[in-house]
Design a protein around this motif. Structure first.
Motif, PDB file in Angstrom:
ATOM      1  N   GLU A 167       8.453  14.806 -28.262  1.00 16.06           N
ATOM      2  CA  GLU A 167       7.535  13.709 -28.597  1.00 16.06           C
ATOM      3  C   GLU A 167       6.668  14.091 -29.794  1.00 16.06           C
ATOM      4  O   GLU A 167       6.440  13.282 -30.706  1.00 16.06           O
ATOM      5  CB  GLU A 167       6.641  13.372 -27.404  1.00 16.06           C
ATOM      6  CG  GLU A 167       5.717  12.192 -27.681  1.00 16.06           C
ATOM      7  CD  GLU A 167       4.392  12.277 -26.952  1.00 16.06           C
ATOM      8  OE1 GLU A 167       3.457  11.580 -27.369  1.00 16.06           O
ATOM      9  OE2 GLU A 167       4.279  13.056 -25.987  1.00 16.06           O
ATOM     10  N   LEU A 188       8.728  13.826 -32.986  1.00 15.20           N
ATOM     11  CA  LEU A 188       8.954  12.434 -33.373  1.00 15.20           C
ATOM     12  C   LEU A 188       7.679  11.747 -33.839  1.00 15.20           C
ATOM     13  O   LEU A 188       7.732  10.683 -34.460  1.00 15.20           O
ATOM     14  CB  LEU A 188       9.558  11.655 -32.203  1.00 15.20           C
ATOM     15  CG  LEU A 188      10.982  12.073 -31.777  1.00 15.20           C
ATOM     16  CD1 LEU A 188      11.436  11.263 -30.588  1.00 15.20           C
ATOM     17  CD2 LEU A 188      11.955  11.927 -32.924  1.00 15.20           C
ATOM     18  N   SER A 189       6.529  12.353 -33.545  1.00 15.18           N
ATOM     19  CA  SER A 189       5.243  11.770 -33.941  1.00 15.18           C
ATOM     20  C   SER A 189       4.738  12.348 -35.265  1.00 15.18           C
ATOM     21  O   SER A 189       3.579  12.143 -35.629  1.00 15.18           O
ATOM     22  CB  SER A 189       4.195  12.021 -32.850  1.00 15.18           C
ATOM     23  OG  SER A 189       4.614  11.516 -31.615  1.00 15.18           O
ATOM     24  N   SER A 244       6.551   8.858 -22.804  1.00 12.58           N
ATOM     25  CA  SER A 244       6.120   8.936 -24.204  1.00 12.58           C
ATOM     26  C   SER A 244       7.296   9.239 -25.125  1.00 12.58           C
ATOM     27  O   SER A 244       7.392   8.696 -26.229  1.00 12.58           O
ATOM     28  CB  SER A 244       5.042  10.006 -24.371  1.00 12.58           C
ATOM     29  OG  SER A 244       3.896   9.683 -23.612  1.00 12.58           O
ATOM     30  N   ARG A 286       8.691   6.962 -28.178  1.00  8.43           N
ATOM     31  CA  ARG A 286       8.819   7.447 -29.555  1.00  8.43           C
ATOM     32  C   ARG A 286      10.227   7.202 -30.100  1.00  8.43           C
ATOM     33  O   ARG A 286      10.406   6.852 -31.261  1.00  8.43           O
ATOM     34  CB  ARG A 286       8.488   8.940 -29.632  1.00  8.43           C
ATOM     35  CG  ARG A 286       7.033   9.275 -29.404  1.00  8.43           C
ATOM     36  CD  ARG A 286       6.146   8.726 -30.517  1.00  8.43           C
ATOM     37  NE  ARG A 286       4.748   9.076 -30.299  1.00  8.43           N
ATOM     38  CZ  ARG A 286       3.889   8.365 -29.582  1.00  8.43           C
ATOM     39  NH1 ARG A 286       4.309   7.238 -29.015  1.00  8.43           N
ATOM     40  NH2 ARG A 286       2.646   8.742 -29.429  1.00  8.43           N
ATOM     41  N   SER A 302      10.945   4.611 -33.166  1.00 14.45           N
ATOM     42  CA  SER A 302      11.038   5.499 -34.326  1.00 14.45           C
ATOM     43  C   SER A 302      11.541   4.718 -35.535  1.00 14.45           C
ATOM     44  O   SER A 302      12.302   3.748 -35.413  1.00 14.45           O
ATOM     45  CB  SER A 302      11.970   6.680 -34.025  1.00 14.45           C
ATOM     46  OG  SER A 302      13.261   6.216 -33.694  1.00 14.45           O
TER      47      SER A 302
END
Length: 796
Positions: free
Chosen positions: A429, A432-433, A489, A493, A497
């Motif tokens: 996560e 990907l953030s 989460s 994501r 995305s």
């Protein structure tokens, strides 16, 4: 005369001793700041002087506000604000010494002679029921039995908690306790409602005890944990399928160090992954610090609790009962760094179902090396690959520490499974953030306000190989749901995305349309074929519009004859593009993860349109979702929505705190002024929203208490939406939204988007009493404090 003088002298001495009383280290019942010690209280007819010894961190600053620091009779009454200080300066930030110790005196007005208990109140530090007159303290149990008692066999199971006014045993709080003592043996009779328990407690060596229901079956308990390397957990089992099942989770607890003036409620947040909602369950705390709440769940998972200053995560399971012990001092103690906080001594204890799982999760939750504060400084200079490497390195370090921990400690299978999913998912996560985290770090470093949406920082794009750390089979494993927010989460994501949510190619619809016609053997005219072939190769909106304009008659005929097919392809274009990208970037095809994402989309539409599923939609759900529980649950949600709509229609007839307005007929650049003209002389809070926008609806819901507070003020709440909000849904929702409502046409909405630079909704702005836009891009989260200050500023 001599006798009279002696009598007067004695009276003066008595009065003087009464009016100058000193209490050393006064007793108190509760505190929000265990590092703040009151060493002495001096009472006189002219002042109340309190001596403090505050141990803080070296070089850290503290401050005391003369407007927020006061003492008060614990029963209520006048607040006596601090008048002066010695050893510290009021209303000024003071840096602690190299020792971190701060010794000072505060001077307050004198107390009423009848006062026996006082509260010391400051912005952050609060101390309750401070004795200025000695009180008798009664306890239902002997001092030597008090405490939390654990098994000594290596399990460290929490068996019994013994406190001043209660005993916790077998998941129950026992307030009625009868004790009979015979030398070193205590016989206890516990009563609660219609339940009774008989216990034998016998003193043992090293301040331990034996406990049992009879003298022949006694277990040795200790207040301290017992380490036994070869301890084997009895009846240890891992998670079994199916994971989904609906039931009630019963959450009980006791907060040591609680006082009702700290607050009376808390929350337990449980994720519903199918409808993508976090269900908030109110925890009402009893005056003695105990609580009980029943929560609906659809699968076992780690959930969040927020009770007063307690921020914790626990493992909960439908149909099970868990008793939770928390010591508030664990969360009110000051920590210098986040790392220190993570390494703090855990005081939480668990009893009942899944007690062992929760105990093991607590003992391993220090395995967390991701340091947000440190990364804030590094992220602006990192690229995506550097950040990815950093995160994966952290993950390997955490997994290695987990492996090391289980080599020397017993950990149950369920707790281990949760950790083995949770650590990678949390890492993925974070990776990907990256773009969002980097933007946040950039804003913080350069002091860019939240209202400024555009910043000179481009998001990075990545090729499929960048995401090779994702294992699709793990995401499709139903057991992975047990780690709760970590799984939820990560799915979120992936679903949102940038690499997945790409716009379909301009010519996508026309290519699919052509293939569909061919598969159905539908013949087109030569003109239609020529136009369609041109549209199949167009690569921009301009070229598409040009081809359509060149042969508008043929286009109109084509669209008229095949309207339903074209609309269907257009609707599915975005979904089809997403599906291809799920497979391309994450290897995700059919399976649980895709079913959950699809279900969330369906539920979002259910809430946005405020309509139950149609028969056609129900059939589509049954075709796309193989997990029977999810299908049944979606059908149930649709039925609930149908009932909700029927009730709302009846309730709406009684509501009148909303106003549906006609949009003024005027030129585009005068439209907003025309709308607000009727509200001149009032402050206007403008909310650009849509019925299908969940954050918009959440913001409206969070605004309700503020509306009530300002209902008699010159403040107007103005709601503007466009035709993307279905008229039936809009009509259904706005009776519950107090304010002035406008539903504008597409061109009018586009004008507003340009005027207010609306990049997304909700979008908030504020207009002053003379019609000037004084604030735009207002940030509004769940807290309304900033808005309250803003409203008051412009209402003056």
């Amino acid at each position: 005369m001599k006798k009279i003088s002696i009598s007067l002298l004695l009276c003066l001495l008595i009065l003087n001793s009464y009016s100058q009383k000193i209490i050393e280290n006064p007793y108190f019942s509760a505190t929000t700041a265990p590092y703040v010690k009151i060493t002495k209280i001096e009472l006189s007819d002219t002042a109340t002087i309190m001596s403090f010894d505050v141990t803080f961190f070296p070089k850290w600053s503290i401050s005391l506000s003369s407007k927020k620091t006061y003492i008060q009779d614990s029963k209520g009454g006048e607040k006596l604000y601090v008048k002066r200080a010695e050893g510290i300066e009021l209303d000024k930030k003071i840096t602690s010494s190299v020792t971190g110790r701060n010794i000072y005196k505060l001077f307050f007005p004198p107390l009423n002679k009848n006062t026996t208990l006082i509260d010391y109140m400051e912005d952050q530090w609060k101390i309750f029921d401070i004795e200025v007159v000695h009180q008798q303290h009664f306890s239902i149990v002997p001092q030597e039995l008090k405490g939390n008692w654990l098994r000594t066999d290596g399990s460290n199971d929490w068996i019994i908690g013994v406190y001043d006014n209660m005993i916790i045993y077998e998941n129950e709080v026992w307030n009625k306790v009868f004790i009979e003592r015979n030398k070193k043996v205590y016989k206890l009779l516990l009563q609660q409602n219609n339940k009774t328990r008989n216990l034998i407690i016998k003193k043992a060596k090293n301040n331990n005890i034996f406990i049992g229901t009879d003298t022949k079956n006694l277990n040795l308990l200790s207040r301290n944990t017992t380490f036994k390397k070869n301890y084997i957990i009895e009846n240890d089992s891992d998670f079994k399928l199916p994971v989904f099942h609906k039931d009630t989770f019963v959450f009980k607890g006791y907060i040591k160090g609680y006082h009702p003036k700290m607050g009376k409620t808390g929350m337990i947040y449980i994720d519903d992954i199918i409808n993508q909602e976090q269900n908030s369950n109110l925890v009402t705390i009893n005056p003695d610090g105990t609580f009980l709440v029943k929560c609906f769940m659809i699968h076992p998972q780690v959930v969040l609790i927020r009770i007063l200053g307690i921020k914790d995560a626990i493992f909960a399971e439908p149909g099970k009962t868990l008793f939770y012990f928390a010591d508030i001092s664990e969360y009110t103690t000051a920590f210098k760094t986040l790392t220190d906080y993570k390494k703090r001594k855990r005081k939480s204890l668990f009893m009942g179902d899944n007690a062992r799982v929760n105990a093991d999760l607590k003992s391993t939750d220090t395995i967390d090396y991701y340091d947000d504060d440190k990364l804030q400084k590094q992220l602006p200079d990192m690229d995506g690959n550097q950040y990815k490497s950093y995160c994966l390195e952290i993950m390997q370090k955490e997994l290695a520490q987990l492996k090391e921990y289980i080599a020397y400690n017993s950990i149950c299978k369920k707790a281990l499974t949760i950790k083995e999913f949770e650590i990678p998912y949390r890492t993925y996560e974070n990776i990907l953030s990256f773009n969002g985290k980097k933007q946040y770090a950039y804003r913080k470093k350069n002091n860019v306000p939240r209202e400024q949406r555009e910043i000179p920082l481009k998001s990075e794009s990545f090729q499929p190989e960048y995401y090779n750390f994702i294992n699709s089979s793990d995401l499709n494993n139903p057991v992975s749901l047990v780690c709760g927010a970590a799984y939820n989460s990560l799915i979120n994501r992936i679903q949102y995305s940038d690499c997945v949510r790409q716009q379909p190619a301009i010519n996508y619809t026309f290519k699919v349309f052509s293939d569909s016609l061919n598969s159905k053997a539908i013949k087109l005219t030569s003109e239609e074929n020529l136009l369609l072939n041109k549209l199949k190769i167009c690569n921009s909106v301009d070229s598409m519009n040009m081809f359509i304009k060149q042969d508008s008659a043929t286009w109109k005929k084509l669209v008229t004859q095949h309207m339903n097919l074209i609309n269907s392809i257009s609707r599915n274009a975005f979904t089809d593009t997403n599906d291809k990208n799920f497979k391309k970037y994450f290897g995700l095809e059919a399976g649980l993860a895709k079913e959950i994402m699809y279900s969330q989309t369906r539920c979002s539409k259910l809430k946005g349109t405020f309509k139950p599923f149609s028969d056609e939609e129900m059939e589509e759900i049954k075709q796309k979702v193989q997990t029977k529980f999810i299908v049944d649950y979606l059908m149930e949600l649709s039925k609930v929505k149908e009932i909700e709509i029927a009730k709302k229609l009846v309730a709406n007839k009684k509501k009148s705190d909303f106003q549906m307005n006609e949009t003024p007929k005027t030129e585009a650049d005068k439209l907003f002024d025309a709308i607000i003209q009727k509200y001149k002389g009032k402050v206007i809070f403008v909310d650009f929203w849509a019925t299908w926008c969940s954050p918009c609806r959440s913001g409206i819901e969070n605004m309700k208490p503020l509306k009530e507070e300002f209902k008699d003020k010159d403040l107007v709440f103005l709601y503007i939406t466009d035709e993307s909000s279905p008229i039936d849904t809009w009509n259904m929702l706005i009776p519950d939204i107090k304010g002035e409502h406008y539903r504008v046409k597409k061109d009018e909405w586009n004008y507003f988007k340009s005027k207010f630079k609306i990049g997304g909704i909700p979008h908030y702005a504020l207009v002053n009493k003379i019609g000037e836009i004084v604030r735009d891009h207002i940030y509004f989260a769940s807290s309304s404090n900033e808005l309250k200050i803003l409203f008051n500023e412009y209402l003056k």
